[in-house]
Motif scaffolding. Structure first.
Motif, short mmCIF file in Angstrom:
data_model
loop_
_atom_site.label_atom_id
_atom_site.label_comp_id
_atom_site.label_asym_id
_atom_site.label_seq_id
_atom_site.Cartn_x
_atom_site.Cartn_y
_atom_site.Cartn_z
N GLY A 100 -14.64 6.39 10.85
CA GLY A 100 -13.82 7.56 10.53
C GLY A 100 -12.51 7.55 11.30
N LEU A 101 -12.56 7.18 12.58
CA LEU A 101 -11.34 7.10 13.38
C LEU A 101 -10.41 6.02 12.82
CD1 LEU A 101 -10.22 8.44 15.93
CD2 LEU A 101 -11.25 6.61 17.26
N ALA A 102 -10.97 4.88 12.41
CA ALA A 102 -10.13 3.83 11.82
C ALA A 102 -9.50 4.29 10.51
CB ALA A 102 -10.98 2.57 11.58
N PHE A 103 -10.26 5.00 9.67
CA PHE A 103 -9.68 5.51 8.41
C PHE A 103 -8.55 6.50 8.68
CE2 PHE A 103 -13.60 4.72 5.56
CZ PHE A 103 -13.12 3.47 5.22
N TRP A 104 -8.73 7.38 9.66
CA TRP A 104 -7.69 8.36 9.95
C TRP A 104 -6.45 7.69 10.55
CZ3 TRP A 104 -7.45 12.61 7.51
CH2 TRP A 104 -8.61 13.24 7.08
N ILE A 105 -6.66 6.68 11.36
CA ILE A 105 -5.51 5.96 11.93
C ILE A 105 -4.78 5.19 10.83
CG2 ILE A 105 -4.84 4.05 13.45
CD1 ILE A 105 -7.00 5.03 15.40
N ILE A 106 -5.54 4.48 9.98
CA ILE A 106 -4.92 3.75 8.86
C ILE A 106 -4.24 4.71 7.89
CG2 ILE A 106 -5.41 2.30 6.84
CD1 ILE A 106 -7.57 0.93 8.55
N GLY A 107 -4.89 5.84 7.65
CA GLY A 107 -4.28 6.85 6.78
C GLY A 107 -3.00 7.42 7.37
N GLY A 108 -3.00 7.65 8.68
CA GLY A 108 -1.78 8.16 9.33
C GLY A 108 -0.66 7.15 9.28
N ILE A 109 -0.99 5.88 9.51
CA ILE A 109 0.04 4.83 9.43
C ILE A 109 0.57 4.73 8.00
CG2 ILE A 109 0.40 2.32 9.56
CD1 ILE A 109 -1.55 2.31 11.94
N ALA A 110 -0.31 4.80 7.01
CA ALA A 110 0.13 4.74 5.61
C ALA A 110 1.00 5.94 5.26
CB ALA A 110 -1.08 4.67 4.69
N LEU A 111 0.65 7.13 5.77
CA LEU A 111 1.45 8.33 5.49
C LEU A 111 2.84 8.20 6.11
CD1 LEU A 111 1.56 11.25 4.38
CD2 LEU A 111 0.82 11.98 6.65
N PHE A 112 2.93 7.79 7.37
CA PHE A 112 4.24 7.63 8.00
C PHE A 112 5.04 6.52 7.35
CE2 PHE A 112 2.17 9.71 11.77
CZ PHE A 112 2.89 10.89 11.68
N SER A 113 4.39 5.47 6.91
CA SER A 113 5.09 4.39 6.20
C SER A 113 5.66 4.89 4.88
CB SER A 113 4.16 3.21 5.93
OG SER A 113 3.69 2.67 7.13
N PHE A 114 4.88 5.69 4.17
CA PHE A 114 5.35 6.24 2.91
C PHE A 114 6.53 7.18 3.14
CE2 PHE A 114 5.26 9.59 -0.33
CZ PHE A 114 5.51 8.82 -1.45
N ILE A 115 6.45 8.01 4.17
CA ILE A 115 7.55 8.93 4.46
C ILE A 115 8.81 8.13 4.82
CG2 ILE A 115 8.37 10.69 6.10
CD1 ILE A 115 5.50 11.76 6.16
N ALA A 116 8.65 7.11 5.62
CA ALA A 116 9.81 6.28 6.00
C ALA A 116 10.37 5.58 4.77
CB ALA A 116 9.41 5.28 7.06
N TRP A 117 9.52 5.06 3.93
CA TRP A 117 9.99 4.40 2.71
C TRP A 117 10.70 5.39 1.80
CZ3 TRP A 117 8.44 5.21 -2.39
CH2 TRP A 117 8.93 4.28 -3.32
N ALA A 118 10.13 6.59 1.63
CA ALA A 118 10.75 7.60 0.78
C ALA A 118 12.10 8.03 1.35
CB ALA A 118 9.83 8.80 0.62
N ALA A 119 12.21 8.15 2.66
CA ALA A 119 13.47 8.56 3.27
C ALA A 119 14.53 7.45 3.09
CB ALA A 119 13.27 8.85 4.74
N SER A 120 14.10 6.21 3.15
CA SER A 120 15.09 5.14 2.96
C SER A 120 15.52 5.03 1.51
CB SER A 120 14.51 3.81 3.44
OG SER A 120 13.45 3.37 2.60
N GLN A 121 14.64 5.38 0.57
CA GLN A 121 15.00 5.33 -0.84
C GLN A 121 15.99 6.43 -1.20
OE1 GLN A 121 14.15 2.98 -3.12
NE2 GLN A 121 13.16 1.94 -1.38
N SER A 122 15.87 7.58 -0.62
CA SER A 122 16.75 8.68 -0.96
C SER A 122 18.17 8.45 -0.44
CB SER A 122 16.21 10.00 -0.44
OG SER A 122 16.19 10.00 0.97
N SER A 123 18.33 7.84 0.71
CA SER A 123 19.65 7.60 1.26
C SER A 123 20.34 6.42 0.57
CB SER A 123 19.58 7.35 2.76
OG SER A 123 18.84 6.18 3.00
N GLN A 124 19.56 5.55 -0.04
CA GLN A 124 20.15 4.40 -0.71
C GLN A 124 20.85 4.80 -1.99
OE1 GLN A 124 17.27 1.43 -1.70
NE2 GLN A 124 18.77 -0.05 -2.37
N TYR A 125 20.34 5.77 -2.70
CA TYR A 125 20.95 6.16 -3.96
C TYR A 125 21.89 7.35 -3.80
CZ TYR A 125 17.63 3.01 -6.09
OH TYR A 125 16.92 1.89 -6.43
N GLY A 126 22.02 7.89 -2.61
CA GLY A 126 23.00 8.93 -2.36
C GLY A 126 22.56 10.30 -2.82
N TYR A 127 21.33 10.59 -2.91
CA TYR A 127 20.93 11.92 -3.32
C TYR A 127 21.10 12.90 -2.24
CZ TYR A 127 18.89 9.91 -7.50
OH TYR A 127 18.71 9.25 -8.68
#
Length: 172
Positions: free
Chosen positions: A145-172
């Motif tokens: 359970g601890l490994a799933f929550w850590i992997i899930g947290g890393i995936a969530l922060f990675s998605f947020i970072a990816w989404a933030a980089s996508q929005s600044s690239q297109y100038g929205y």
């Protein structure tokens, strides 16, 4: 005319008198009834000395008390011994790990399950209680359970970072 009373012996075929007929309750019965069951109360009393007399002032042991001559503190010789109890921390470990795994207390439950699982395994080595399987399951489920929550947290922060980089690239 002859006077025949039931108590008087009657001569048998050999000329000797027959044994007297039994009186009710004396415990004897005629030879013609040898195969029959005797009447209630027809048994003779036990022979003297068949059973030893009870000791003066002796009382039978209380229910569950060890028999005479058994050393003090020994268990009675009947039934099964008491089963050892289940370690409480093993139960807590399993419950906390499951609660952490399904998301009620996401990280805290898993950490609590791992910690109490390890403490329980150390206690079980010394005190002889049951619950090793539950302690192992709680520890393993807690780590998973601890490994799933850590992997899930890393995936969530990675998605947020990816989404933030996508929005600044297109100038929205």
């Amino acid at each position: 005319m002859s006077d025949h009373t039931p108590d008087a012996p009657v001569p048998g075929p050999t000329g000797q008198p027959a044994p007297p007929s039994p009186q009710p309750g004396q415990g004897q019965y005629p030879a013609s009834q040898q195969g029959a069951h005797p009447q209630p109360g027809a048994y003779p009393p036990p022979a003297q000395g068949a059973y030893p007399p009870p000791a003066q002032g002796a009382q039978p042991p209380a229910y569950g008390a060890p028999a005479y001559g058994a050393p003090y503190g020994t268990a009675p010789a009947y039934g099964y011994g008491a089963q050892p109890k289940t370690n409480a921390l093993a139960i807590v470990s399993l419950i906390a790990s499951i609660v952490g795994f399904i998301g009620i207390l996401p990280i805290i439950g898993s950490i609590g399950g791992v910690i109490t699982g390890h403490i329980s395994l150390n206690q079980l080595k010394t005190n002889g209680e049951n619950g090793r399987g539950m302690a192992l399951a709680g520890t393993i489920v807690g780590y998973v359970g601890l490994a799933f929550w850590i992997i899930g947290g890393i995936a969530l922060f990675s998605f947020i970072a990816w989404a933030a980089s996508q929005s600044s690239q297109y100038g929205y």
